[in-house]
Write an enzyme that holds these catalytic residues in place. Sequence first.
Site, PDB file in Angstrom:
ATOM      1  CD  GLU A 159      -2.463  -1.421   2.682  1.00 22.45           C
ATOM      2  OE1 GLU A 159      -1.923  -1.028   3.726  1.00 22.45           O
ATOM      3  OE2 GLU A 159      -3.597  -1.888   2.633  1.00 22.45           O
TER       4      GLU A 159
ATOM      5  CB  CYS B 288      -8.099   1.418   8.380  1.00 26.11           C
ATOM      6  SG  CYS B 288      -7.705   0.966   6.696  1.00 26.11           S
TER       7      CYS B 288
END
Lengths: 649, 649
Positions: B312, B408
Amino acid sequence: MIKHLQAIPIKNITIDDSFWAKRQTLIRETVIPYQWEAMNDTIPDAEPSHTVENFRIAAGELKADYYGQVFQDSDLAKWLEAAGYALSIKRDEKLEAIADGVIDLLGRAQQADGYLNTYFTVAKPGKKWTNLRDDHELYCAGHLIEAAVAYYEATGKRKVIDIMSRYADHMVDVFGRKPGQIRGYDGHPEIELALVRLYRVTGKIGYLELSRFFVDERGQVPYFFDIEEAGRTEHRVARRNADYFQAHLPVRAQKTAEGHSVRALYLFSGVTDLAVEYNDSELLEVSKELWRNVTRKRMYVTGGVGSNEYWESFTIDYDLPNDRAYTETCAAISLMFWASRMLQIEADREYADVMERVLYNGILSGISLDGKSYFYVNPLEVWPSACDVREDLRSVSKTRQAWFGCACCPPNIARLIASLGQYIYSYNESEQEWFVHLYIGGQAHQSIDGQRVQLTQQSNYPWEGHIYFTVAAEQPAEFTIALRLPGWCKDAMLKVNGESVALSSMTHKGYAKIKRVWLSGDRIELILPMAVEKVRSNPKVRENVGKLALQRGPIVFCLEEADNGEHLRDIRVSAASEFTARYDDGLLEGVVVLNGGAWRTDEASYDDDRLYQTDPFKSTPVQIKAIPYFAWANRKPGEMLVWLHENYL
Amino acid sequence: MIKHLQAIPIKNITIDDSFWAKRQTLIRETVIPYQWEAMNDTIPDAEPSHTVENFRIAAGELKADYYGQVFQDSDLAKWLEAAGYALSIKRDEKLEAIADGVIDLLGRAQQADGYLNTYFTVAKPGKKWTNLRDDHELYCAGHLIEAAVAYYEATGKRKVIDIMSRYADHMVDVFGRKPGQIRGYDGHPEIELALVRLYRVTGKIGYLELSRFFVDERGQVPYFFDIEEAGRTEHRVARRNADYFQAHLPVRAQKTAEGHSVRALYLFSGVTDLAVEYNDSELLEVSKELWRNVTRKRMYVTGGVGSNEYWESFTIDYDLPNDRAYTETCAAISLMFWASRMLQIEADREYADVMERVLYNGILSGISLDGKSYFYVNPLEVWPSACDVREDLRSVSKTRQAWFGCACCPPNIARLIASLGQYIYSYNESEQEWFVHLYIGGQAHQSIDGQRVQLTQQSNYPWEGHIYFTVAAEQPAEFTIALRLPGWCKDAMLKVNGESVALSSMTHKGYAKIKRVWLSGDRIELILPMAVEKVRSNPKVRENVGKLALQRGPIVFCLEEADNGEHLRDIRVSAASEFTARYDDGLLEGVVVLNGGAWRTDEASYDDDRLYQTDPFKSTPVQIKAIPYFAWANRKPGEMLVWLHENYL
């Protein structure tokens, strides 16, 4: 009745042109010896192979553990096959002695019942034929059989045929629909086409029947790989979908190429062989449908196939990303295998065009000019800095490697180039037609009406499109010479003994058929003007919308950073851009390069302090230089690009 | 001395416009209650969360195993933070009671020494602070601290501040350079900015010093994560490079944004806070250099950042592929956090422009119009069929999901939208300047010379660029109103009490500064004409060469298959193409759509039986329709495309 041609075999052919002869010499003199060393682990910096060692262990001549991929045996098989072709080209006592030694070793490693696989003999003695899905036993057997046929055809020595026949006889016992037999098939097709080759050499119908059995069982319900797995305690690899193995549907119901691309194309090659041998028009239709799917929806302009790194697989129609192209060298080679088989059934240039496309581009890119390093993956665009950091480009290598842990491609390319002769010509016995599919200079001979007729081909192909043929025969001979008019050529011309011939009336499916009584010294001149063509993709290929590729003759070109600087994507050409072709003797061992006008963004029209702007850019005219795609990555690492933006000016 | 502005806090702000007010209501009335249910595992089809359960177990009120990510606590923290902001917007007794209950639970789950982390308390009681690299302890603590500050500021209730101060005091004991202290830092930055927030509320300098300690230790040699690992028997995750954690270099030596993008941007936000608090011009220069790297080399036109699915992460300059864009919603949110911090230091529209870009595009795309589903990954191009088969697109989802195992993004977007008010205005006490950064309608008040002055903002932003301000104050008040002139607007106009004002003389770093004695009822009219702009990328962004994106006002547009059919890549627009903007009340809960002329390849100029051809294609004029990027994937799944080919006609 499915008629078919016969390829004129290698032993009837000599290649002496300026392009391939040196490559065959490289294979014979450098690659085959190098690969022999590699398989014997005597090359310092190469990855370990252990291939020959495994056979010595299996033969009981050495105490050690098996090492390598489960299909490591196939490296030796492909090497032996290549050696066979090399010996067909030119006798070589030293090589023949090594090969005979290998065959003796095969014999010693073979078990009493004919079984021959070092992985199972050494590492898993009680587990043979328990995991056809993953363990490549029949795959390795298939390559050994192909090697046997090639070596026998080259040398006339039957020993290796006998060894492999014993193995095939064992398989005939083990596999089938009778009680106690395994009703299954290999996870990696290869045995299917190999058994047909062995049948053609031995005449043993059981081998052909076993091949058909494997094809007909594939994908049937209940699903063999599930049955097999249920009976096994050990499952070594992650479960893959049935389509990975082309077992998602019965073969006769398959309409699209799915799964692992090498598996698929080996299978389809075997299917095409069986269509011929069994006069099975249903299988032929399956082959044609799959062919259309592969070549019209799923093939790169280089002839590369298999656009997905994950599972090395086909994906969906028109999914052909250039930077993430997987396009394994072995998949390109197997497309050529299949194309040549389709071509023997129907002399339609469509098949030969694909064969030529993949040969000069997607296959040849797999090997360095010096023959010492190899690409497994052949992308059409490379940005080295991104390859260093992007996981989705992890399989893309900016330089060819010496050898691979999974060394399928190097020996595969060796056997392909060594056997190239057999792809050049076919003969149609019933119509007495001599087909010329590829323009590769040399001599070929064929018996026509009991007479040996020789055809000499001369050209500077693929760099120039003037091809000369001369007939030699003691007696006048009536037959047809059928010359392929490549799809890339728009204005072919033909002269026979200096007289122009109108092509339109004599052309059938892309072959110009010249039927006459040929006299020794008769001369044909085929002129295939090689314009620099701008090739576009079907606009459904998302990656290539608004782009073009440069092609001249059969050669697809690319830009390299070495010639054009970095940021190759910012180069734009237009339909009107003129490119000149020039042979550069000093570059990349001699290649044609293309030079032409293009545009790049004027640096004054943007500012690196702005990532986005609304002002249109201005362009600066630049000169660009393109080299043949196959020759990329033979200089220092850098960017490479096949598909260029087309400026719609 | 680094001067800085003060954001006008949420409690001084009401949002009542037509765009954001309904979204804040959605967050308050739907998302926060939904997420509460999700964290309590009472939503049937959502992935399990177990978040609240973990706290009950830690409090000793339930016997069960810990379940969830190691950072599961942060979900509750982000939820509580969002609840705090929601209560700042509007009192809600039921929500406040739930939140108070959560705070009580935090208190009961807290250990005697102040430690508060359910994963370690429940699952690894002896292992706390032993794997800062991977276990997110300080990260979770940071989110709990942010929640405490938000809740305290909303309600004035100190209990949660006291709980978190006890925890922070514990950290001050545990971490530092004294003997017996851990000289380390967390693998996931967040604590740094959180401690600054806690310091600002409590005035306890120790918290600020601890934050600076974490920043200064990061990336020092010897490498803390190696030291830590050497002292540990358990290594749960695969080793990642130090740059994943922004620990490859001391923070003050970092010049490019590396590694995990959310980690990087949380860190940089903390660094910027510390630059202010310590008047540390070196840290400020580090922030500015990193800012330039992110926003000028590594940011999508949507404001999305982090182009690599793997880790990521950031990759390299100009590597911004559209279909494989990772661009996590949380990364976009953290870019906004950082941008707003940079903006408080220097009222330069550059920062506000980025803040606005990411807010209306890369953040807002993360949540569905109904607030019930979320994107983690926000690509700029989607071909759903390829996402189904290509491993390199495995993280790209064609539909938003209800909740994630790693949840998240949903609570992060909730806290962002709930706290949006604080991003609109800043006040510069020393210069008496009231800055307007974002055009979001509502009221704000600020104390100026002891008097409460109110500014009312009205507009139909982001769909229309007419913005009206009205001043209300009992007494005349002399101060400056500084209005951002967005970078996307080329011809802003300003009227004060109906009189046109020449902008050029009064504009400083993109803010029009109107200094005068304001009387109640004074009226400003800012006119920001919203042309449909064609945006181009720096040509070093390979993926976007020869392409443009449509933008109007702050909104980036995209094409969807629902409006334009499939094969969106085959749509070409030109610099001359005219687009009209029209508000469509019935579409996607009301959005402006763009309609204009484009070209597609004429179907007659190609043939699906040919994959490649040399004939140029002909184009057919077509009408296309673009919708705001943020609103994509709210209809049936299909293709989506932001960057369109530009026809150079």
